[in-house]
Write a protein that holds these residues in place. Structure first.
Motif, short mmCIF file in Angstrom:
data_model
loop_
_atom_site.label_atom_id
_atom_site.label_comp_id
_atom_site.label_asym_id
_atom_site.label_seq_id
_atom_site.Cartn_x
_atom_site.Cartn_y
_atom_site.Cartn_z
N ALA A 159 0.83 -1.21 0.00
CA ALA A 159 0.00 0.00 0.00
C ALA A 159 0.86 1.25 0.00
O ALA A 159 0.57 2.22 -0.72
CB ALA A 159 -0.93 -0.01 1.21
N ALA A 160 1.92 1.24 0.79
CA ALA A 160 2.81 2.40 0.85
C ALA A 160 3.52 2.61 -0.48
O ALA A 160 3.79 3.75 -0.89
CB ALA A 160 3.83 2.23 1.98
N HIS A 161 3.84 1.51 -1.16
CA HIS A 161 4.51 1.61 -2.46
C HIS A 161 3.53 1.93 -3.59
O HIS A 161 3.96 2.30 -4.69
CB HIS A 161 5.21 0.29 -2.80
N GLY A 162 2.24 1.77 -3.33
CA GLY A 162 1.24 1.99 -4.38
C GLY A 162 1.04 0.80 -5.28
O GLY A 162 0.56 0.95 -6.42
N PHE A 163 1.38 -0.41 -4.81
CA PHE A 163 1.27 -1.62 -5.62
C PHE A 163 0.00 -2.39 -5.26
O PHE A 163 -0.49 -2.36 -4.13
CB PHE A 163 2.46 -2.55 -5.39
N GLY A 164 -0.50 -3.14 -6.22
CA GLY A 164 -1.63 -4.03 -5.99
C GLY A 164 -2.00 -4.73 -7.28
O GLY A 164 -1.60 -4.33 -8.37
N LEU A 165 -2.75 -5.81 -7.16
CA LEU A 165 -3.23 -6.52 -8.34
C LEU A 165 -4.38 -5.73 -8.98
O LEU A 165 -5.25 -5.22 -8.28
CB LEU A 165 -3.72 -7.92 -7.98
N GLU A 166 -4.37 -5.68 -10.28
CA GLU A 166 -5.49 -5.11 -11.04
C GLU A 166 -6.58 -6.19 -11.11
O GLU A 166 -6.33 -7.28 -11.63
CB GLU A 166 -5.03 -4.73 -12.45
N PRO A 167 -7.76 -5.93 -10.56
CA PRO A 167 -8.82 -6.97 -10.56
C PRO A 167 -9.15 -7.51 -11.94
O PRO A 167 -9.41 -8.70 -12.10
CB PRO A 167 -10.02 -6.25 -9.92
N ASP A 168 -9.16 -6.63 -12.95
CA ASP A 168 -9.48 -7.03 -14.33
C ASP A 168 -8.18 -7.29 -15.08
O ASP A 168 -7.54 -6.35 -15.55
CB ASP A 168 -10.31 -5.94 -15.00
N LEU A 169 -7.80 -8.53 -15.20
CA LEU A 169 -6.51 -8.88 -15.80
C LEU A 169 -6.40 -8.35 -17.23
O LEU A 169 -5.34 -7.85 -17.63
CB LEU A 169 -6.33 -10.39 -15.78
N ALA A 170 -7.47 -8.45 -18.00
CA ALA A 170 -7.42 -8.03 -19.41
C ALA A 170 -7.14 -6.54 -19.55
O ALA A 170 -6.58 -6.10 -20.56
CB ALA A 170 -8.73 -8.37 -20.11
N LYS A 171 -7.47 -5.76 -18.54
CA LYS A 171 -7.26 -4.31 -18.61
C LYS A 171 -5.79 -3.96 -18.74
O LYS A 171 -5.44 -2.91 -19.29
CB LYS A 171 -7.86 -3.65 -17.37
N LEU A 172 -4.92 -4.83 -18.25
CA LEU A 172 -3.49 -4.54 -18.25
C LEU A 172 -2.94 -4.36 -19.66
O LEU A 172 -1.91 -3.71 -19.85
CB LEU A 172 -2.71 -5.65 -17.54
#
Length: 538
Positions: free
Chosen positions: A258-271
């Motif tokens: 959270a501090a780094h601003g990282f996380g999984l994108e829920p919609d994989l295709a959006k990447l």
């Protein structure tokens, strides 16, 4: 207010990309010769006296990164994996050499990539020497530290990028037009990359100021250290103690995501769409812009389509048939491939009024599945272009999670948090909520966590040019490529009597020609470099 902040951040990011391009243009025209020895330079190092000089120098490195990465050449080693193939003919001979593991020292893609990477390294060395021992009077120390940290990071990941292709490389650490460096030992290369990354980590902020981490943070560096330690633990050095370091590094990133601003994108295709170009999943993202010098991404879009009438593809990057058919069905497979395309009477993709659904087996040019990660979201329309503004997710947060799971298993330290890291990625692949446990979660009853994580990587990063590196570090090249028969699909067709036989696919055939043994895991040093510097021949 939130919208204004997002727009402001985007404009600042765009400004950096533009400045990087301008700096690249200045450096290219005034300071570098593309034909010179990439391990040397005729640059005259001048001590910086202002922050403007330091900023221009660092943005120049980013500009060179964009210029090195905008073509498929930057990822040429990716065609060695069992997930990607190229056209059987056309002008793709250099890619086919990697695809068939028969790489010649004269391969022009290898040479171009070598030149581009060492241009970056030279530019980084120039910055480091120009600011060494200097405290710039017109800025605060934290900004100077951050820019120096970015320089160490960029040099380190470029050494890492080239090491993954060639194994042993020359470690050029200073500007000296007369140096004739030898190939460093494999251990020396790993140690130098580690040193650069640690120098960067000590100077960088906790979080990148830009969406998608287009500049590195402490979390970015720690993630790349985790990747480095995984390679260090595998072939060729096989230092198993590095698994614990990989696990610890990845866990540090996860604990502070959270501090780094990282996380999984829920919609994989959006990447792999324009909307996902600055996703939180980007641990380090290479962004592109058409605002200066037409610095666009030129390895996606139509490069992933065949040259069939209407599609007019550049037939460069396709999916391997066996890999495609082996991948489990579901959300992740749908986000990775197009098994069929909606087309109109003219054969072009038509989302509004398709008259036919064209299956990949029906392609006239080359019968290979299409990588959605290359072609992109059809609604974006850049499938018809040879350039796009989509970003390169050079490292994703999903990789950090899977490194933690695999490394913990190899180190004998896996617990519930390691299984959760693995299952967060697995749930998304199944189309489930990332953070909610599900009966389909992987457990010890399915196998060891390290093997499950390695397999999860296989499917998660298909078509992202890194599968080959996993096969190398685990010495699984023979296993993955040895039984490949791209002339025949592993699918089955049945006659009227119910008798099955393999489906013939006679146009998809790039058979393995070279050795699959460990002595052929790395590409040769370009012949032109050896001719200029015979020390590179040993």
């Amino acid at each position: 207010m939130k919208k204004l902040k997002v727009e402001k951040a985007f404009k600042e990011l765009l400004g950096i990309v533009v400045l990087a391009m301008l700096a690249f243009s200045f450096n290219s025209c005034e300071q570098f010769d593309i034909e010179e020895n990439p391990a040397a330079s005729e640059l005259q190092v001048v001590t910086y006296s202002s922050m403007a000089q330091l900023e221009l120098g660092v943005t120049g490195i980013y500009g060179k990164l964009n210029k090195a990465a905008w073509m498929s050449t930057f990822y040429v080693n990716g065609w060695s994996g069992d997930d990607i193939t190229t056209h059987v003919a056309s002008n793709k001979a250099d890619f086919r050499e990697y695809d068939q593991r028969f790489i010649t020292p004269e391969n022009s893609r290898t040479q171009t990539n070598w030149n581009g990477v060492y241009e970056m390294i030279r530019a980084a060395n120039t910055v480091l020497q120009s600011v060494e021992g200097v405290t710039l009077s017109d800025s605060d120390a934290s900004k100077q530290d951050r820019l120096i940290g970015e320089t160490y990071f960029l040099r380190g990941i470029m050494f890492n990028h080239l090491m993954r292709i060639h194994g042993r490389i020359p470690l050029v650490l200073e500007i000296d037009p007369f140096q004739q460096p030898s190939l460093a030992s494999q251990l020396e290369v790993f140690e130098q990359i580690e040193s650069d990354l640690l120098e960067a980590e000590s100077r960088l902020p906790v979080k990148s100021p830009f969406a998608g981490s287009t500049t590195p943070s402490q979390g970015t560096v720690r993630a790349f250290l985790a990747r480095l330690y995984m390679d260090w633990a595998g072939f060729p050095l096989k230092d198993a103690s590095k698994y614990a370091q990989a696990a610890a590094s990845a866990k540090s990133v996860i604990d502070n995501a959270a501090a780094h601003g990282f996380g999984l994108e829920p919609d994989l295709a959006k990447l792999w769409s324009l909307a996902g170009r600055f996703s939180q999943e980007g641990v380090f993202t290479i962004a592109y812009s058409n605002s200066a010098g037409n610095l666009t991404n030129r390895k996606m879009g139509k490069l992933g389509l065949p040259s069939d009438p209407g599609l007019n593809g550049w037939q460069e990057t396709f999916a391997e048939i066996r890999f495609f058919e082996d991948m489990p069905e579901g959300t992740r497979k749908d986000a990775t491939y197009y098994a069929e395309l909606p087309v109109g009477d003219d054969g072009a993709i038509n989302l509004d009024n398709p008259t036919k659904i064209l299956k990949w087996e029906e392609f006239k040019d080359q019968q290979s599945p299409i990588l959605r990660k290359i072609v992109g979201d059809l609604a974006d329309g850049d499938w018809a272009q040879f350039q796009t503004l989509r970003s390169d997710l050079y490292m994703r947060y999903a990789e950090v999670l899977l490194i933690y799971a695999e490394a913990s298993g190899e180190a004998g330290s896996s617990g519930a948090d390691a299984w959760e890291a693995l299952n967060m990625v697995h749930r998304r692949a199944e189309g489930l909520d990332i953070n909610t446990p599900d009966p389909s979660d992987l457990t010890a009853g399915d196998g060891s966590i390290q093997d499950l994580a390695f397999t999860e990587r296989k499917w998660e990063f298909a078509g992202e040019f890194i599968r080959w590196n996993d096969l190398v570090r685990k010495e699984k090249v023979q296993e993955a490529l040895g039984a490949r028969n791209p002339q025949v699909s592993i699918g089955t067709s049945y006659d009227e009597n119910g008798v099955g036989s393999p489906k013939p696919l006679t146009t998809a055939q790039n058979p393995i020609l070279g050795s699959l043994a460990t002595d052929n895991y790395y590409a040769p040093i370009p012949q032109q470099e050896i001719e200029k510097n015979p020390n590179l021949s040993n």
